[in-house]
Write a protein that holds these residues in place. Structure first.
Motif, PDB file in Angstrom:
ATOM      1  N   VAL A  30      23.971 -17.663   0.716  1.00 39.87           N
ATOM      2  CA  VAL A  30      22.816 -18.561   0.799  1.00 39.87           C
ATOM      3  C   VAL A  30      21.888 -18.050   1.895  1.00 39.87           C
ATOM      4  O   VAL A  30      22.280 -17.963   3.068  1.00 39.87           O
ATOM      5  CB  VAL A  30      23.243 -20.004   1.106  1.00 39.87           C
ATOM      6  N   ASN A  31      20.673 -17.699   1.509  1.00 39.11           N
ATOM      7  CA  ASN A  31      19.661 -17.258   2.469  1.00 39.11           C
ATOM      8  C   ASN A  31      18.656 -18.381   2.679  1.00 39.11           C
ATOM      9  O   ASN A  31      18.125 -18.946   1.715  1.00 39.11           O
ATOM     10  CB  ASN A  31      18.955 -16.002   1.952  1.00 39.11           C
ATOM     11  N   ARG A  32      18.400 -18.697   3.947  1.00 36.44           N
ATOM     12  CA  ARG A  32      17.516 -19.813   4.291  1.00 36.44           C
ATOM     13  C   ARG A  32      16.372 -19.308   5.157  1.00 36.44           C
ATOM     14  O   ARG A  32      16.559 -18.447   6.027  1.00 36.44           O
ATOM     15  CB  ARG A  32      18.301 -20.894   5.039  1.00 36.44           C
ATOM     16  N   ASP A  33      15.167 -19.875   4.914  1.00 37.75           N
ATOM     17  CA  ASP A  33      14.024 -19.469   5.726  1.00 37.75           C
ATOM     18  C   ASP A  33      13.731 -20.513   6.795  1.00 37.75           C
ATOM     19  O   ASP A  33      14.423 -21.537   6.910  1.00 37.75           O
ATOM     20  CB  ASP A  33      12.796 -19.196   4.858  1.00 37.75           C
ATOM     21  N   SER A  34      12.714 -20.265   7.573  1.00 38.87           N
ATOM     22  CA  SER A  34      12.385 -21.122   8.715  1.00 38.87           C
ATOM     23  C   SER A  34      11.877 -22.497   8.295  1.00 38.87           C
ATOM     24  O   SER A  34      11.844 -23.424   9.096  1.00 38.87           O
ATOM     25  CB  SER A  34      11.335 -20.444   9.598  1.00 38.87           C
ATOM     26  N   GLU A  35      11.499 -22.647   7.027  1.00 45.12           N
ATOM     27  CA  GLU A  35      10.992 -23.925   6.536  1.00 45.12           C
ATOM     28  C   GLU A  35      12.069 -24.744   5.819  1.00 45.12           C
ATOM     29  O   GLU A  35      11.774 -25.795   5.254  1.00 45.12           O
ATOM     30  CB  GLU A  35       9.805 -23.692   5.602  1.00 45.12           C
ATOM     31  N   GLY A  36      13.290 -24.260   5.835  1.00 42.39           N
ATOM     32  CA  GLY A  36      14.383 -25.005   5.225  1.00 42.39           C
ATOM     33  C   GLY A  36      14.620 -24.705   3.756  1.00 42.39           C
ATOM     34  O   GLY A  36      15.514 -25.297   3.144  1.00 42.39           O
ATOM     35  N   GLN A  37      13.837 -23.810   3.179  1.00 42.74           N
ATOM     36  CA  GLN A  37      14.068 -23.408   1.792  1.00 42.74           C
ATOM     37  C   GLN A  37      15.271 -22.464   1.739  1.00 42.74           C
ATOM     38  O   GLN A  37      15.541 -21.729   2.695  1.00 42.74           O
ATOM     39  CB  GLN A  37      12.837 -22.703   1.226  1.00 42.74           C
ATOM     40  N   HIS A  38      15.996 -22.498   0.624  1.00 47.21           N
ATOM     41  CA  HIS A  38      17.128 -21.587   0.527  1.00 47.21           C
ATOM     42  C   HIS A  38      17.241 -20.999  -0.878  1.00 47.21           C
ATOM     43  O   HIS A  38      16.806 -21.603  -1.860  1.00 47.21           O
ATOM     44  CB  HIS A  38      18.436 -22.276   0.937  1.00 47.21           C
ATOM     45  N   TRP A  39      17.820 -19.812  -0.941  1.00 46.47           N
ATOM     46  CA  TRP A  39      18.043 -19.084  -2.181  1.00 46.47           C
ATOM     47  C   TRP A  39      19.500 -18.653  -2.204  1.00 46.47           C
ATOM     48  O   TRP A  39      20.017 -18.094  -1.231  1.00 46.47           O
ATOM     49  CB  TRP A  39      17.132 -17.860  -2.258  1.00 46.47           C
ATOM     50  N   THR A  40      20.143 -18.910  -3.323  1.00 46.08           N
ATOM     51  CA  THR A  40      21.575 -18.662  -3.410  1.00 46.08           C
ATOM     52  C   THR A  40      21.875 -17.590  -4.451  1.00 46.08           C
ATOM     53  O   THR A  40      21.292 -17.580  -5.535  1.00 46.08           O
ATOM     54  CB  THR A  40      22.321 -19.958  -3.787  1.00 46.08           C
ATOM     55  N   ARG A  41      22.782 -16.699  -4.091  1.00 47.71           N
ATOM     56  CA  ARG A  41      23.241 -15.659  -5.009  1.00 47.71           C
ATOM     57  C   ARG A  41      24.749 -15.765  -5.187  1.00 47.71           C
ATOM     58  O   ARG A  41      25.486 -16.017  -4.234  1.00 47.71           O
ATOM     59  CB  ARG A  41      22.925 -14.257  -4.458  1.00 47.71           C
ATOM     60  N   LEU A  42      25.192 -15.580  -6.419  1.00 50.40           N
ATOM     61  CA  LEU A  42      26.617 -15.418  -6.700  1.00 50.40           C
ATOM     62  C   LEU A  42      26.927 -13.938  -6.495  1.00 50.40           C
ATOM     63  O   LEU A  42      26.429 -13.094  -7.239  1.00 50.40           O
ATOM     64  CB  LEU A  42      26.908 -15.850  -8.138  1.00 50.40           C
ATOM     65  N   TRP A  58      29.244 -25.441  -9.773  1.00 51.71           N
ATOM     66  CA  TRP A  58      28.390 -24.789  -8.782  1.00 51.71           C
ATOM     67  C   TRP A  58      27.835 -23.464  -9.303  1.00 51.71           C
ATOM     68  O   TRP A  58      26.661 -23.143  -9.080  1.00 51.71           O
ATOM     69  CB  TRP A  58      29.168 -24.579  -7.485  1.00 51.71           C
ATOM     70  N   ILE A  59      28.669 -22.704 -10.013  1.00 56.71           N
ATOM     71  CA  ILE A  59      28.173 -21.458 -10.599  1.00 56.71           C
ATOM     72  C   ILE A  59      27.048 -21.755 -11.581  1.00 56.71           C
ATOM     73  O   ILE A  59      26.003 -21.085 -11.582  1.00 56.71           O
ATOM     74  CB  ILE A  59      29.314 -20.698 -11.303  1.00 56.71           C
ATOM     75  N   ALA A  60      27.243 -22.753 -12.439  1.00 55.55           N
ATOM     76  CA  ALA A  60      26.211 -23.112 -13.416  1.00 55.55           C
ATOM     77  C   ALA A  60      24.901 -23.471 -12.725  1.00 55.55           C
ATOM     78  O   ALA A  60      23.821 -23.043 -13.149  1.00 55.55           O
ATOM     79  CB  ALA A  60      26.694 -24.272 -14.281  1.00 55.55           C
ATOM     80  N   ASP A  61      24.981 -24.239 -11.648  1.00 55.60           N
ATOM     81  CA  ASP A  61      23.767 -24.638 -10.946  1.00 55.60           C
ATOM     82  C   ASP A  61      23.063 -23.439 -10.319  1.00 55.60           C
ATOM     83  O   ASP A  61      21.828 -23.325 -10.376  1.00 55.60           O
ATOM     84  CB  ASP A  61      24.097 -25.677  -9.875  1.00 55.60           C
ATOM     85  N   VAL A  62      23.834 -22.544  -9.727  1.00 53.78           N
ATOM     86  CA  VAL A  62      23.233 -21.353  -9.113  1.00 53.78           C
ATOM     87  C   VAL A  62      22.558 -20.480 -10.174  1.00 53.78           C
ATOM     88  O   VAL A  62      21.502 -19.877  -9.923  1.00 53.78           O
ATOM     89  CB  VAL A  62      24.301 -20.553  -8.330  1.00 53.78           C
ATOM     90  N   LEU A  63      23.136 -20.446 -11.370  1.00 60.27           N
ATOM     91  CA  LEU A  63      22.567 -19.647 -12.460  1.00 60.27           C
ATOM     92  C   LEU A  63      21.477 -20.389 -13.232  1.00 60.27           C
ATOM     93  O   LEU A  63      20.915 -19.852 -14.181  1.00 60.27           O
ATOM     94  CB  LEU A  63      23.669 -19.225 -13.427  1.00 60.27           C
ATOM     95  N   GLY A  64      21.195 -21.636 -12.842  1.00 60.29           N
ATOM     96  CA  GLY A  64      20.136 -22.400 -13.486  1.00 60.29           C
ATOM     97  C   GLY A  64      20.541 -23.024 -14.804  1.00 60.29           C
ATOM     98  O   GLY A  64      19.688 -23.289 -15.653  1.00 60.29           O
ATOM     99  N   ILE A  65      21.847 -23.276 -14.985  1.00 62.67           N
ATOM    100  CA  ILE A  65      22.363 -23.881 -16.215  1.00 62.67           C
ATOM    101  C   ILE A  65      22.700 -25.339 -15.920  1.00 62.67           C
ATOM    102  O   ILE A  65      23.612 -25.620 -15.140  1.00 62.67           O
ATOM    103  CB  ILE A  65      23.617 -23.137 -16.713  1.00 62.67           C
ATOM    104  N   ASP A  66      21.979 -26.257 -16.542  1.00 56.99           N
ATOM    105  CA  ASP A  66      22.168 -27.672 -16.219  1.00 56.99           C
ATOM    106  C   ASP A  66      23.368 -28.263 -16.933  1.00 56.99           C
ATOM    107  O   ASP A  66      24.230 -28.894 -16.333  1.00 56.99           O
ATOM    108  CB  ASP A  66      20.903 -28.467 -16.560  1.00 56.99           C
TER     109      ASP A  66
END
Length: 208
Positions: A186-198, A156-164
């Motif tokens: 995890v921050n989510r907007d009204s359109e269902g998009q989300h941004w995650t921070r470690l 999960w950390i790798a995915d959040v950091l963009g490491i496949d």
């Protein structure tokens, strides 16, 4: 629905009985030190609204105690169990070094191309971890705690950091110790998009 923020806390299990090994799906219990680590972690953990655990007892036993203390229901999710290492699962690393030195070295160098015999592939492991993560980020609960394993947390950390790709170098360099807490916001907007921070990795007592 407006903007919202959720917290996903991931707690690694404590130290286990037996020698150092690729425990994977081997259902070992915590040793005395591991039990104490998780009891100490509980003193600092914030009570979540949702509590999830791996079905393996090194996670489940502690999570059940947390659930009782918080008067929460406990959900078991097999998707957050550790990777299955096949024929090497639960075998002491010293034994593997002695019996299969070349195969083990190739596995450390490239776990995708050189899996242990009869093991779960890294791609399959990653897929189920990501499936579980999708459910977590879409949860209606403001705060979820997942009691799980080092491999799952590192995926999960790798995915959040963009490491496949989960390279051995990355896995070795990323220290998630026994009973460590990893916090994602995890921050989510009204359109269902989300941004995650470690936002945190370390002992539960230091979490913001």
């Amino acid at each position: 629905m407006g903007n919202s923020r959720i917290i996903i806390d991931c707690l690694r299990h404590g130290a286990c009985e037996g020698p150092s090994s690729l425990r994977g799906r081997s259902d070992v219990a915590l040793n005395e030190s591991g039990v104490a680590q998780m009891e100490r972690a509980f003193e600092y953990l914030q009570r979540p609204q949702r509590l999830i655990t791996s079905p393996l007892r090194r996670c489940r036993d502690s999570a059940a105690q947390f659930a009782a203390g918080w008067q929460l229901s406990l959900e078991e999710d097999p998707r957050v169990a550790e990777m299955n290492f096949g024929d090497w699962d639960g075998v002491a690393l010293a034994t593997l070094h002695q019996r299969f030195p070349e195969q083990l070295a190739r596995f450390w160098q490239d776990p995708y191309a050189n899996p242990p015999p009869n093991a779960e592939s890294v791609d399959s492991f990653s897929a189920r971890c990501r499936d579980a993560w999708s459910g977590l980020t879409g949860s209606a609960h403001p705060h979820t705690l997942v009691v799980t394993h080092g491999g799952v947390i590192k995926r999960w950390i790798a995915d959040v950091l963009g490491i496949d790709a989960l390279s051995s170098a990355f896995l070795a360099a990323l220290g998630v110790n026994y009973a460590d807490l990893v916090r994602f916001e995890v921050n989510r907007d009204s359109e269902g998009q989300h941004w995650t921070r470690l936002v945190y990795l370390g002992p539960p007592g230091g979490a913001p």
